[in-house]
Enzyme design. Structure first.
Site, PDB file in Angstrom:
ATOM      1  N   TYR A   1      -2.726  -0.914  10.940  1.00  0.00           N
ATOM      2  CA  TYR A   1      -2.307  -1.436   9.155  1.00  0.00           C
ATOM      3  C   TYR A   1      -1.567  -1.504   8.648  1.00  0.00           C
ATOM      4  O   TYR A   1      -0.643  -2.637   8.309  1.00  0.00           O
ATOM      5  CB  TYR A   1      -3.995  -1.262   8.918  1.00  0.00           C
ATOM      6  CG  TYR A   1      -3.923  -1.539   7.494  1.00  0.00           C
ATOM      7  CD1 TYR A   1      -3.667  -2.491   7.289  1.00  0.00           C
ATOM      8  CD2 TYR A   1      -3.866  -0.201   6.555  1.00  0.00           C
ATOM      9  CE1 TYR A   1      -3.844  -2.820   5.684  1.00  0.00           C
ATOM     10  CE2 TYR A   1      -3.975   0.000   5.080  1.00  0.00           C
ATOM     11  CZ  TYR A   1      -3.832  -1.199   4.916  1.00  0.00           C
ATOM     12  OH  TYR A   1      -3.858  -1.476   3.314  1.00  0.00           O
TER      13      TYR A   1
ATOM     14  N   SER B   1       0.617  -1.338   0.059  1.00  0.00           N
ATOM     15  CA  SER B   1       0.150  -0.336   0.114  1.00  0.00           C
ATOM     16  C   SER B   1       0.502   0.923  -0.318  1.00  0.00           C
ATOM     17  O   SER B   1       1.773   1.090   0.424  1.00  0.00           O
ATOM     18  CB  SER B   1      -1.121  -0.171   1.319  1.00  0.00           C
ATOM     19  OG  SER B   1      -0.968   1.299   1.457  1.00  0.00           O
TER      20      SER B   1
ATOM     21  N   LYS C   1       1.775  -3.859   6.417  1.00  0.00           N
ATOM     22  CA  LYS C   1       2.327  -3.593   4.821  1.00  0.00           C
ATOM     23  C   LYS C   1       4.602  -2.974   4.985  1.00  0.00           C
ATOM     24  O   LYS C   1       4.588  -4.244   4.595  1.00  0.00           O
ATOM     25  CB  LYS C   1       1.772  -2.347   4.484  1.00  0.00           C
ATOM     26  CG  LYS C   1      -0.255  -2.675   4.117  1.00  0.00           C
ATOM     27  CD  LYS C   1      -0.241  -4.186   3.342  1.00  0.00           C
ATOM     28  CE  LYS C   1      -1.540  -4.735   3.091  1.00  0.00           C
ATOM     29  NZ  LYS C   1      -1.838  -5.593   2.432  1.00  0.00           N
TER      30      LYS C   1
HETATM   31  N1  UFG Z   1     -13.516  10.668   2.226  1.00  0.00           N
HETATM   32  C1  UFG Z   1     -14.715  11.431   3.354  1.00  0.00           C
HETATM   33  N2  UFG Z   1     -15.315  11.067   3.574  1.00  0.00           N
HETATM   34  C2  UFG Z   1     -15.656   9.386   3.566  1.00  0.00           C
HETATM   35  C3  UFG Z   1     -14.838   9.003   3.648  1.00  0.00           C
HETATM   36  C4  UFG Z   1     -13.700   9.242   3.040  1.00  0.00           C
HETATM   37  O1  UFG Z   1     -14.250  12.640   2.997  1.00  0.00           O
HETATM   38  O2  UFG Z   1     -16.877   9.162   4.135  1.00  0.00           O
HETATM   39  C5  UFG Z   1     -12.113  11.356   2.372  1.00  0.00           C
HETATM   40  C6  UFG Z   1     -11.327  10.493   3.151  1.00  0.00           C
HETATM   41  O3  UFG Z   1     -11.008  11.875   4.305  1.00  0.00           O
HETATM   42  C7  UFG Z   1     -10.025  10.984   2.528  1.00  0.00           C
HETATM   43  C8  UFG Z   1     -10.578  10.431   1.133  1.00  0.00           C
HETATM   44  O4  UFG Z   1     -12.292  10.619   1.074  1.00  0.00           O
HETATM   45  O5  UFG Z   1      -9.707  12.262   2.361  1.00  0.00           O
HETATM   46  C9  UFG Z   1      -9.707   9.248   0.925  1.00  0.00           C
HETATM   47  O6  UFG Z   1     -10.312   8.406   2.047  1.00  0.00           O
HETATM   48  P1  UFG Z   1      -9.814   7.022   2.316  1.00  0.00           P
HETATM   49  O7  UFG Z   1     -10.830   6.236   2.763  1.00  0.00           O
HETATM   50  O8  UFG Z   1     -11.404   6.482   0.623  1.00  0.00           O
HETATM   51  O9  UFG Z   1      -8.919   6.662   0.955  1.00  0.00           O
HETATM   52  P2  UFG Z   1      -7.850   6.839   2.790  1.00  0.00           P
HETATM   53  O10 UFG Z   1      -6.819   7.086   1.106  1.00  0.00           O
HETATM   54  O11 UFG Z   1      -7.939   7.388   3.508  1.00  0.00           O
HETATM   55  O12 UFG Z   1      -7.513   5.260   2.751  1.00  0.00           O
HETATM   56  C10 UFG Z   1      -6.339   4.681   1.152  1.00  0.00           C
HETATM   57  C11 UFG Z   1      -6.109   3.489   1.698  1.00  0.00           C
HETATM   58  C12 UFG Z   1      -6.313   2.662   3.250  1.00  0.00           C
HETATM   59  C13 UFG Z   1      -4.879   3.044   2.914  1.00  0.00           C
HETATM   60  C14 UFG Z   1      -4.987   4.310   2.978  1.00  0.00           C
HETATM   61  C15 UFG Z   1      -3.721   5.151   3.932  1.00  0.00           C
HETATM   62  O13 UFG Z   1      -8.015   3.095   1.735  1.00  0.00           O
HETATM   63  O14 UFG Z   1      -5.836   0.755   2.862  1.00  0.00           O
HETATM   64  O15 UFG Z   1      -4.832   4.973   2.176  1.00  0.00           O
HETATM   65  O16 UFG Z   1      -3.478   6.692   3.592  1.00  0.00           O
HETATM   66  F1  UFG Z   1      -4.439   2.970   4.651  1.00  0.00           F
END
Ligand code: UFG
Length: 339
Positions: free
Chosen positions: A149, A124, A153
């Site tokens: 988590y 990741s 990785k």
């Molecule tokens: N977001 C919202 N509302 C939601 C969900 C997400 O505004 O209900 C925003 C988050 O704040 C972020 C963006 O959408 O700005 C993306 O969020 P995600 O949860 O979809 O993805 P992330 O980048 O946070 O997570 C991903 C992977 C994880 C990993 C992580 C590390 O899904 O496995 O990146 O940064 F660990």
């Protein structure tokens, strides 16, 4: 090759199973179905037009893993199986370390005993931590994640690099950015259990009426519209990246190599929401709420190593990702059936 896909019933695993079969490989799945439904296998068999052998157990069980390798002839492994919820990993760190590290050790031991030397590992972008400059490049060090988590990785990458350096394995470490989308048939896709943690499945569930509105976690980040930027990658492009990496393993100059799998572009939360609205032809309710702890303002991949060495690049746009997610979600509003 005859390829063992661990976690082959999961979101990325299932799409990769299909891409491997389409590329002419034979596939064996191992999955404990702790975070996936057995119904996905029937869908995969329909799409592939063939039977897919499945072993239902937890890879951390050394004896069962050994018996699997004794029973099946395996040439290579693509290892997805693992727990993956950032927030849950903070509450249950021991489960994450035991499961995610234990399954890798069990798997690699069995591979060694049975002289299986090719491994593609599901890593990741979270391994780049909070201080890496964007775009992320594979040469960046030190790798430090900010959740249990993410640390599993990093640790798994280290374990595999050490085993590879000892001459026992050829390993591709695939660092995913933000996988979204679904197979173009609409019959397989992402099916999170409970409230989705991730943005795209949450938007899709709002669109299908399962959730009232999207909460946008913060609009005061230092980005053009104030919401976070991520590098969204279509799961079909991601699956193709696994096939490319697997087929490259034998030709790799070094025993272990990391590859970013991303598009190289950042998309904001509001841009993704707008793209989804275009795909479905209507607006969706949302409200801006406070920041989610731990979210980074913006990151995306430098995908040039994967392009140069694997001959792989993304081909699907954010609009494709939204259209395909919607086809899956609208055809399967409650996800996969239980039985
Ligand atoms: N977001 C919202 N509302 C939601 C969900 C997400 O505004 O209900 C925003 C988050 O704040 C972020 C963006 O959408 O700005 C993306 O969020 P995600 O949860 O979809 O993805 P992330 O980048 O946070 O997570 C991903 C992977 C994880 C990993 C992580 C590390 O899904 O496995 O990146 O940064 F660990």
């Amino acid at each position: 090759m005859r390829v063992l896909v661990s976690g082959g019933a999961g979101y990325i695993g299932s799409h990769t199973v299909l891409s491997l079969i389409e590329a002419g490989h034979d596939v064996v799945v191992v999955d404990d179905f702790s975070n996936s439904k057995p119904a996905v296998i029937g869908r995969l068999e329909s799409l592939a037009g063939q039977h897919i052998p499945v072993h239902a157990f937890d890879l951390a069980d050394h004896d069962k893993t050994e018996r699997l390798f004794a029973a099946e002839s395996i040439d290579a492994v693509v290892h997805f199986a693992g727990l993956k919820a950032v927030g849950e990993s903070v509450a249950k760190p021991l489960e994450y370390y035991a499961n995610n590290i234990g399954s890798t050790i069990s798997l690699v031991r069995a591979m060694r005993r049975h002289d299986v030397r090719r491994l593609v590992f599901s890593s990741s972008a979270t391994v780049y931590g909070e201080a890496a400059p964007v775009p992320y490049v594979e040469t960046y060090e030190p790798l430090v994640a900010s959740s249990p988590y993410g640390r599993t990785k990093v640790m798994n990458e280290q374990v595999l690099a050490d085993v590879a350096a000892a001459g026992e394995l050829h390993v591709a470490l695939l660092r995913y950015f933000n996988p979204v989308g679904a197979h173009a048939s609409g019959t397989i896709g992402e099916d999170p259990q409970g409230i989705p943690n991730n943005l795209m499945p949450f938007i899709a569930q709002v669109a299908v009426g399962r959730r009232e509105r999207l909460s946008v976690f913060g609009d005061d980040y230092p980005t053009a519209d104030g919401t976070c930027l991520r590098d969204y990658i279509h799961v079909e492009d991601l699956a193709a990246g696994h096939v490319a990496a697997l087929e490259h393993l034998g030709a790799m100059a070094e025993p272990v190599r990391a590859f970013n799998l991303g598009s190289g572009h950042g998309t904001s939360v509001l841009e993704l929401l707008r793209a989804f609205e275009r795909a479905i032809g209507r607006e969706l309710p949302y409200e801006v709420v406070g920041r989610r702890p731990g979210d980074l303002p913006a990151f995306w991949a430098d995908p040039s190593r994967a392009a140069d060495e694997l001959g792989w690049r993304t081909t699907r746009s954010v609009d494709d990702m939204c259209a395909d997610t919607w086809r899956w979600q609208s055809q399967n509003p409650q996800g996969f059936p239980d039985a």
